[in-house]
Design a protein around this motif. Structure first.
Motif, PDB file in Angstrom:
ATOM      1  N   LEU A  11       0.845  -1.191   0.000  1.00  0.00           N
ATOM      2  CA  LEU A  11       0.000   0.000   0.000  1.00  0.00           C
ATOM      3  C   LEU A  11       0.886   1.249   0.000  1.00  0.00           C
ATOM      4  N   GLY A  50      -0.401  -4.186   9.190  1.00  0.00           N
ATOM      5  CA  GLY A  50       0.609  -3.829   8.207  1.00  0.00           C
ATOM      6  C   GLY A  50       1.890  -3.351   8.852  1.00  0.00           C
ATOM      7  N   PHE A  64       1.898  -5.662   3.732  1.00  0.00           N
ATOM      8  CA  PHE A  64       1.100  -6.665   4.435  1.00  0.00           C
ATOM      9  C   PHE A  64       1.615  -8.041   4.008  1.00  0.00           C
ATOM     10  N   ALA A  77      -5.188  -4.836   3.790  1.00  0.00           N
ATOM     11  CA  ALA A  77      -4.629  -3.664   3.126  1.00  0.00           C
ATOM     12  C   ALA A  77      -5.724  -2.730   2.630  1.00  0.00           C
ATOM     13  N   ILE A 105      -3.045   0.256  -3.954  1.00  0.00           N
ATOM     14  CA  ILE A 105      -2.804  -1.039  -3.315  1.00  0.00           C
ATOM     15  C   ILE A 105      -2.625  -2.097  -4.386  1.00  0.00           C
TER      16      ILE A 105
END
Length: 204
Positions: A11, A50, A64, A77, A105
């Motif tokens: 992310l 995360g 993640f 995420a 993402i």
């Protein structure tokens, strides 16, 4: 030094409007505001499982699947990205600012290199996540194709125009995350959507 190949979800979140804010704000005040932003984004990321890999200017990169893998890392995420947008709205009210965040993402394979001073993530999944973030609109959470496939049972999406990214022979399919369809994540194992609720444990 150890290297390991993993399926990760990456992310990227970046502040929109920080340049304009910087030209109108005292440097010390700006530093305090950005410090609050970094702290809040780190808190949201860690709440969803995360790991903040690094801060790059106004952007934050969250991974993640490192150091621990979860079968719902992609969903974590996306929920994190949506929560970041909510946290930014709260932060604007606290700081009396009008900043917005754009989030990208992406899921895919990457190499995790562990060193004494931390971990280093390398792979196309990272580059694509950065491209998705750069092409997102302010206030958007944009997911890549694999992320959408892994989370479509838990997140409502809207199809958006494909992205022509540098170095890619084909356009990147992208999806705008609208909302999570449940208040809390659900564990799906085996057949998607199959659930086995516990019986006789209401009190617990």
């Amino acid at each position: 030094m150890r290297e390991e190949r993993r399926l990760l979800t990456v992310l990227f979140a970046d502040v929109v409007g920080s340049t304009e804010l910087g030209s109108q704000t005292d440097p010390e005040v700006l530093r305090q505001q950005m410090t609050r932003y970094y702290e809040r984004m780190k808190e949201v990321a860690e709440t969803h499982g995360g790991m903040v890999e690094k801060f790059i200017g106004d952007a934050v990169m969250v991974v993640f699947g490192v150091p621990r893998l979860h079968d719902d890392d992609a969903e974590r995420a996306v929920r994190c990205g949506l929560a970041m947008q909510e946290a930014m709205a709260e932060l604007n009210r606290e700081l009396e600012t009008e900043l917005e965040v754009r989030v990208g993402i992406n899921s895919g394979e990457a190499v995790v290199r562990s060193e004494d001073d931390g971990q280093f993530i390398v792979g196309d999944a990272v580059n694509v996540a950065a491209r998705l973030q750069q092409n997102a609109e302010a206030g958007e959470v944009v997911a890549g194709r694999l992320t959408e496939q892994l989370t479509r049972a838990a997140v409502e999406y809207q199809r958006r125009p494909a992205i022509l990214a540098k170095g890619k022979t084909a356009p990147l399919r992208t999806f705008r995350a609208i909302r999570a369809t449940t208040a809390a994540p659900r564990q799906f194992r085996g057949v998607p959507g199959l659930r086995a609720p516990l019986i006789g444990r209401d009190r617990e």
